[in-house]
Write a protein that holds these residues in place. Structure first.
Motif, PDB file in Angstrom:
ATOM      1  N   ARG A  43      -0.461  -1.207 -11.072  1.00 57.11           N
ATOM      2  CA  ARG A  43      -1.571  -1.387 -12.017  1.00 57.11           C
ATOM      3  C   ARG A  43      -2.074  -2.830 -12.002  1.00 57.11           C
ATOM      4  N   LEU A  62      -3.439  -2.186  -0.863  1.00 58.37           N
ATOM      5  CA  LEU A  62      -4.226  -3.134  -1.654  1.00 58.37           C
ATOM      6  C   LEU A  62      -4.036  -4.568  -1.176  1.00 58.37           C
ATOM      7  N   THR A  88      -6.732  -5.226   1.436  1.00 57.32           N
ATOM      8  CA  THR A  88      -8.049  -4.731   1.028  1.00 57.32           C
ATOM      9  C   THR A  88      -9.173  -5.116   1.995  1.00 57.32           C
ATOM     10  N   ASP A 125      -1.957  -4.840  -9.394  1.00 56.60           N
ATOM     11  CA  ASP A 125      -2.699  -5.014  -8.144  1.00 56.60           C
ATOM     12  C   ASP A 125      -4.084  -4.388  -8.226  1.00 56.60           C
ATOM     13  N   LEU A 126      -4.177  -3.222  -8.851  1.00 54.29           N
ATOM     14  CA  LEU A 126      -5.480  -2.572  -9.011  1.00 54.29           C
ATOM     15  C   LEU A 126      -6.397  -3.413  -9.889  1.00 54.29           C
ATOM     16  N   MET A 133      -8.589   5.693  -4.347  1.00 52.67           N
ATOM     17  CA  MET A 133      -8.392   4.997  -3.077  1.00 52.67           C
ATOM     18  C   MET A 133      -8.648   5.929  -1.890  1.00 52.67           C
ATOM     19  N   TYR A 144      -7.786  -6.263  -7.941  1.00 49.58           N
ATOM     20  CA  TYR A 144      -8.831  -5.817  -7.032  1.00 49.58           C
ATOM     21  C   TYR A 144     -10.158  -5.611  -7.759  1.00 49.58           C
ATOM     22  N   ALA A 187      -2.671   4.626 -13.321  1.00 49.31           N
ATOM     23  CA  ALA A 187      -2.731   5.232 -11.992  1.00 49.31           C
ATOM     24  C   ALA A 187      -2.048   6.589 -11.980  1.00 49.31           C
ATOM     25  N   VAL A 196      -5.445  -0.459 -16.963  1.00 56.23           N
ATOM     26  CA  VAL A 196      -5.447   0.395 -15.772  1.00 56.23           C
ATOM     27  C   VAL A 196      -4.319   1.418 -15.863  1.00 56.23           C
ATOM     28  N   ALA A 219       0.478   2.370  -1.829  1.00 56.81           N
ATOM     29  CA  ALA A 219      -0.771   1.885  -2.424  1.00 56.81           C
ATOM     30  C   ALA A 219      -0.786   0.371  -2.546  1.00 56.81           C
ATOM     31  N   ARG A 220       0.347  -0.212  -2.921  1.00 56.91           N
ATOM     32  CA  ARG A 220       0.406  -1.670  -3.054  1.00 56.91           C
ATOM     33  C   ARG A 220       0.247  -2.344  -1.694  1.00 56.91           C
ATOM     34  N   TYR A 253      -7.102   6.276 -10.202  1.00 60.96           N
ATOM     35  CA  TYR A 253      -6.788   5.494 -11.391  1.00 60.96           C
ATOM     36  C   TYR A 253      -7.964   5.506 -12.353  1.00 60.96           C
TER      37      TYR A 253
END
Length: 358
Positions: A72, A268, A271, A74-75, A223, A78, A90, A88, A264-265, A236
């Motif tokens: 969360r 990211l 990116t 990391d999102l 994503m 971004y 997810a 956030v 996912a991490r 998310y």
């Protein structure tokens, strides 16, 4: 009575006779029907994901972080817009996020409002959560005005209002004045589905910019598209922490696996590499729009990685003719219209050639 008939009789009445969501999965040369990113995950990211997964495998005897705190964060980093991890949440794709929103805020004697043609999964999520579904429709040009949206909100008093920007299947982003007007008119949640936001044309604002002043606004993202991560199933939402607290009442325990979080991490963290294909896809999208219009077909303006176009006749016949030439597009049920995903230059060549020949 067959076993199937018997089981159908045991189903909730609202589910009887329905078909599950799904697009044709056919083995053809050019698949442009599900809005996937046509570019494979870059080798650099493949290696990073593999390393991240390897580090998690020895601890698979333990449950994952049920709050996905690092993911969360990391999102949030971004997204920008001053958003932090508390805003956030997810889950396994934006579909699960939206289902959980309806589980928490919908249900019997409540209504979710949409404006079709829009994402065809939304009414199915409503049925699955025993929430009433109202489709207030759009204009002949597939547009949605603030006046029309507000009238529908006042008439139906929804617990949730679903807005898609860019809209699927038309591809056009929504003016934020429509979002503001709906927020002012409703006492319920307003959910803006931004699954294709990264493909928007320059200058297109995101509903993320409205979050700070509107605690009943929810923005959902994924994503699967721009990040070319559809197989990982990571979606998310971004909303006031109070909304996230409510959603967690209905989440399943440890719903997001340690492997999913790690993958996912790792994505990211790369990116720029993953999003490098976005501009290339947008070029193909704009090429499709321009070419089909030059050939005299009506085409919806697109801020997504797909294009809705008029076929000039029976869309089912055109769909079949394209399939016979090895190109799979999507029949979304709009008479005289089909939707095609913008893919690689070679895939675009194949589609445009097949369109010229049919």
């Amino acid at each position: 009575m067959t076993v199937a008939d018997e089981i159908q009789g045991l189903l909730r009445p609202g589910l009887r006779g329905l078909s599950p969501y799904g697009a044709p999965q056919l083995d053809v040369a050019v698949r442009l029907n599900t809005n996937e990113n046509s570019y494979s995950v870059p080798d650099e990211v493949v290696r990073a994901v593999a390393t991240a997964l390897t580090s998690e495998i020895a601890d698979l005897n333990r449950y994952p972080d049920r709050d996905a705190v690092k993911l969360r964060a990391d999102l949030a980093a971004y997204l920008g817009h001053g958003i932090d991890a508390e805003w956030v949440y997810a889950a396994n794709g934006s579909n699960e996020v939206q289902q959980q929103l309806l589980q928490a805020f919908g249900g019997p004697d409540r209504v979710v409002l949409g404006f079709g043609p829009a994402y065809s999964m939304h009414p199915l999520l409503a049925v699955g959560t025993a929430t009433g579904w109202v489709d207030a429709g759009r204009g002949d040009d597939f547009g949605l005005t603030a006046a029309h949206a507000v009238d529908a909100v006042r008439e139906h008093r929804p617990a949730l209002t679903m807005l898609c920007s860019p809209n699927n299947p038309t591809g056009t982003a929504l003016d934020l004045d429509v979002v503001r007007a709906v927020l002012a008119a409703t006492e319920g949640l307003v959910v803006v589905d931004e699954a294709y936001a990264e493909f928007a044309r320059p200058g297109t604002p995101s509903a993320l910019s409205l979050l700070a002043e509107h605690p009943r606004l929810v923005v959902t993202r994924t994503m699967s598209k721009a990040f070319a991560f559809a197989g990982a199933r990571v979606g998310y939402l971004v909303a006031h922490p109070a909304v996230i607290d409510a959603v967690q009442l209905v989440r399943l325990p440890y719903h997001l696996s340690a492997l999913t979080q790690a993958a996912a991490r790792a994505a990211l963290a790369h990116t720029p590499v993953l999003l490098a294909t976005v501009e290339a896809i947008k070029q193909q999208r704009d090429r499709i729009v321009a070419t089909l219009r030059e050939r005299g077909l009506r085409v919806a303006d697109s801020d997504a990685n797909f294009v809705l176009f008029e076929t000039g006749g029976d869309q089912q016949a055109v769909w079949r003719a394209l399939l016979e030439r090895g190109v799979l597009v999507r029949d979304v049920g709009l008479k005289g219209w089909l939707r095609v995903t913008a893919g690689t230059p070679a895939e675009t060549d194949a589609f445009l050639t097949a369109m010229e020949q049919q």
